[in-house]
Write a protein that holds these residues in place. Sequence first.
Motif, PDB file in Angstrom:
ATOM      1  N   LYS A   1       7.918  84.970  65.877  1.00  0.00           N
ATOM      2  CA  LYS A   1       6.738  84.702  66.457  1.00  0.00           C
ATOM      3  C   LYS A   1       6.398  83.146  66.483  1.00  0.00           C
ATOM      4  CE  LYS A   1       4.388  87.748  67.298  1.00  0.00           C
ATOM      5  NZ  LYS A   1       4.198  88.541  68.679  1.00  0.00           N
ATOM      6  N   ARG A   2       5.544  82.570  67.373  1.00  0.00           N
ATOM      7  CA  ARG A   2       5.436  81.197  67.441  1.00  0.00           C
ATOM      8  C   ARG A   2       5.138  80.118  66.189  1.00  0.00           C
ATOM      9  NH1 ARG A   2       0.289  80.729  71.531  1.00  0.00           N
ATOM     10  NH2 ARG A   2       0.010  82.643  70.609  1.00  0.00           N
ATOM     11  N   PRO A   3       4.620  80.856  64.918  1.00  0.00           N
ATOM     12  CA  PRO A   3       4.570  80.144  63.833  1.00  0.00           C
ATOM     13  C   PRO A   3       5.903  79.892  63.214  1.00  0.00           C
ATOM     14  CG  PRO A   3       2.605  81.688  63.739  1.00  0.00           C
ATOM     15  CD  PRO A   3       3.688  81.868  65.004  1.00  0.00           C
ATOM     16  N   ASP A   4       6.659  80.909  63.376  1.00  0.00           N
ATOM     17  CA  ASP A   4       8.209  81.165  62.986  1.00  0.00           C
ATOM     18  C   ASP A   4       8.931  80.045  63.735  1.00  0.00           C
ATOM     19  OD1 ASP A   4       7.538  83.390  61.301  1.00  0.00           O
ATOM     20  OD2 ASP A   4       7.518  84.827  62.982  1.00  0.00           O
ATOM     21  N   GLU A   5       8.845  79.971  65.094  1.00  0.00           N
ATOM     22  CA  GLU A   5       9.691  79.125  65.869  1.00  0.00           C
ATOM     23  C   GLU A   5       9.527  77.648  65.689  1.00  0.00           C
ATOM     24  OE1 GLU A   5       9.337  79.579  70.209  1.00  0.00           O
ATOM     25  OE2 GLU A   5       9.340  81.663  70.004  1.00  0.00           O
ATOM     26  N   LYS A   6       8.020  77.232  65.080  1.00  0.00           N
ATOM     27  CA  LYS A   6       7.713  76.118  64.765  1.00  0.00           C
ATOM     28  C   LYS A   6       8.641  75.686  63.222  1.00  0.00           C
ATOM     29  CE  LYS A   6       3.809  73.109  62.994  1.00  0.00           C
ATOM     30  NZ  LYS A   6       4.417  72.775  61.741  1.00  0.00           N
ATOM     31  N   TRP A   7       8.677  76.698  62.695  1.00  0.00           N
ATOM     32  CA  TRP A   7       9.341  76.767  61.135  1.00  0.00           C
ATOM     33  C   TRP A   7      10.740  76.393  61.220  1.00  0.00           C
ATOM     34  CZ3 TRP A   7      13.167  78.424  58.193  1.00  0.00           C
ATOM     35  CH2 TRP A   7      12.977  78.499  56.802  1.00  0.00           C
ATOM     36  N   VAL A   8      11.503  77.038  62.339  1.00  0.00           N
ATOM     37  CA  VAL A   8      12.864  76.865  62.197  1.00  0.00           C
ATOM     38  C   VAL A   8      13.069  75.621  62.917  1.00  0.00           C
ATOM     39  CG1 VAL A   8      13.194  79.439  62.149  1.00  0.00           C
ATOM     40  CG2 VAL A   8      12.918  78.377  64.346  1.00  0.00           C
ATOM     41  N   THR A   9      12.456  75.521  63.959  1.00  0.00           N
ATOM     42  CA  THR A   9      12.626  74.120  64.528  1.00  0.00           C
ATOM     43  C   THR A   9      12.661  72.911  63.804  1.00  0.00           C
ATOM     44  OG1 THR A   9      11.935  74.841  66.593  1.00  0.00           O
ATOM     45  CG2 THR A   9      11.935  72.428  66.559  1.00  0.00           C
ATOM     46  N   GLU A  10      11.549  72.889  62.841  1.00  0.00           N
ATOM     47  CA  GLU A  10      11.492  71.757  62.100  1.00  0.00           C
ATOM     48  C   GLU A  10      12.514  71.950  60.850  1.00  0.00           C
ATOM     49  OE1 GLU A  10       7.047  72.047  60.804  1.00  0.00           O
ATOM     50  OE2 GLU A  10       6.764  71.130  62.723  1.00  0.00           O
ATOM     51  N   ARG A  11      12.815  73.247  60.370  1.00  0.00           N
ATOM     52  CA  ARG A  11      13.726  73.372  59.281  1.00  0.00           C
ATOM     53  C   ARG A  11      15.037  72.622  59.650  1.00  0.00           C
ATOM     54  NH1 ARG A  11      16.119  73.665  54.292  1.00  0.00           N
ATOM     55  NH2 ARG A  11      17.672  74.927  54.315  1.00  0.00           N
ATOM     56  N   ALA A  12      15.538  73.042  60.809  1.00  0.00           N
ATOM     57  CA  ALA A  12      16.931  72.298  61.611  1.00  0.00           C
ATOM     58  C   ALA A  12      16.730  70.906  61.300  1.00  0.00           C
ATOM     59  CB  ALA A  12      17.019  73.070  62.582  1.00  0.00           C
ATOM     60  N   TYR A  13      15.572  70.328  62.018  1.00  0.00           N
ATOM     61  CA  TYR A  13      15.461  69.091  62.110  1.00  0.00           C
ATOM     62  C   TYR A  13      15.702  68.225  60.884  1.00  0.00           C
ATOM     63  CZ  TYR A  13      13.755  64.499  64.088  1.00  0.00           C
ATOM     64  OH  TYR A  13      13.678  63.188  64.361  1.00  0.00           O
ATOM     65  N   ASP A  14      14.941  68.917  59.656  1.00  0.00           N
ATOM     66  CA  ASP A  14      15.088  68.130  58.302  1.00  0.00           C
ATOM     67  C   ASP A  14      16.354  68.364  57.558  1.00  0.00           C
ATOM     68  OD1 ASP A  14      12.364  67.393  58.605  1.00  0.00           O
ATOM     69  OD2 ASP A  14      11.552  69.085  57.908  1.00  0.00           O
ATOM     70  N   ASN A  15      17.225  69.266  58.341  1.00  0.00           N
ATOM     71  CA  ASN A  15      18.391  69.678  57.496  1.00  0.00           C
ATOM     72  C   ASN A  15      19.649  69.439  58.723  1.00  0.00           C
ATOM     73  OD1 ASN A  15      20.107  70.700  55.439  1.00  0.00           O
ATOM     74  ND2 ASN A  15      19.638  72.839  56.273  1.00  0.00           N
ATOM     75  N   PRO A  16      19.907  68.283  58.918  1.00  0.00           N
ATOM     76  CA  PRO A  16      21.028  68.245  60.044  1.00  0.00           C
ATOM     77  C   PRO A  16      22.343  68.569  59.182  1.00  0.00           C
ATOM     78  CG  PRO A  16      20.316  66.010  59.361  1.00  0.00           C
ATOM     79  CD  PRO A  16      19.124  66.943  58.801  1.00  0.00           C
ATOM     80  N   LYS A  17      23.340  68.837  60.108  1.00  0.00           N
ATOM     81  CA  LYS A  17      24.704  69.064  59.532  1.00  0.00           C
ATOM     82  C   LYS A  17      25.726  68.800  60.675  1.00  0.00           C
ATOM     83  CE  LYS A  17      23.546  70.926  55.497  1.00  0.00           C
ATOM     84  NZ  LYS A  17      24.141  72.196  54.974  1.00  0.00           N
ATOM     85  N   PHE A  18      26.815  68.038  60.362  1.00  0.00           N
ATOM     86  CA  PHE A  18      27.851  68.121  61.354  1.00  0.00           C
ATOM     87  C   PHE A  18      28.687  69.231  60.898  1.00  0.00           C
ATOM     88  CE2 PHE A  18      27.594  63.490  60.954  1.00  0.00           C
ATOM     89  CZ  PHE A  18      27.352  63.114  62.380  1.00  0.00           C
ATOM     90  N   VAL A  19      29.691  69.683  61.945  1.00  0.00           N
ATOM     91  CA  VAL A  19      30.413  70.811  61.699  1.00  0.00           C
ATOM     92  C   VAL A  19      31.338  70.797  60.406  1.00  0.00           C
ATOM     93  CG1 VAL A  19      32.410  69.948  63.176  1.00  0.00           C
ATOM     94  CG2 VAL A  19      32.041  72.307  62.818  1.00  0.00           C
ATOM     95  N   GLU A  20      31.515  69.427  60.182  1.00  0.00           N
ATOM     96  CA  GLU A  20      32.303  69.202  58.774  1.00  0.00           C
ATOM     97  C   GLU A  20      31.678  69.459  57.590  1.00  0.00           C
ATOM     98  OE1 GLU A  20      33.822  65.887  61.760  1.00  0.00           O
ATOM     99  OE2 GLU A  20      31.881  66.979  61.356  1.00  0.00           O
TER     100      GLU A  20
END
Length: 265
Positions: free
Chosen positions: A204-223
Amino acid sequence: MGAPETLPDVQGMLADFGFTIDQVGVKSVKFPLQVASADGGAQATVATLDMYVALPPTQKGTHMSRFLEQLHAHQGPLDGRALHGFVRDMAQRLNAESAEVSLRFPYFVRKTAPVSGAVSLLDVEAAMRGEWRADRGWTLTLTVTTPVTSLCPCSKEISRYGAHNQRSAITLSVELAADADMSLEHLVRVAEHSASCELFGLLKRPDEKWVTERAYDNPKFVEDLVRDIARALVADPRVQAFVVESENFESIHNHSAFARIRHRR
């Protein structure tokens, strides 16, 4: 009705045929099965199986029908221990010094959205391979390919607005110690915990906000992805060897980024 006709057993003919055959059997057999889940239940799926035994140089051929007979006679969900028994029985049925069964199947993991609590299923590609050898014993290998989100640390660092991210496919192939067992869900969680963010079947929309911000706060290279997973697997005493791969399907390039680590204790 007369007595049944006695037919010659051509496959069982004994002579010197020159070579041991490492693997002979049936390949790409599609069959409905139940696979054990982490909660103690079972999940129905359709698997594609390869079933092989070794054949000594003194025997002309194996008995192909016996592979299918055993498969049709099997009852109950498959996990590592059940597969062990299945493979040992197959070796005994075919009087073989080694036997191997591998199966590939879709597997569904129950997910709960992080804010709304919406429940959904996420499909992963799973595989199990069991091998028994008279001289080496039992080997079990579990494999899962899990989709996750990865966000580029470089893009985040150099861009004034946002950062590019992509879906990644993480494949873990884990060989377990002789008496160990592990659930497919556990391997999925290992992959997800090392990603920028996990995926969900329903948001749902609140979940989309959470996962977008979660990814932004947790950047990862493939390495970063494969190294973090490797650390987790090395720390697990059940794991004897592993291969971990990540393919990041780039959103700003027409190619993928890829990394792999192989390790054996």
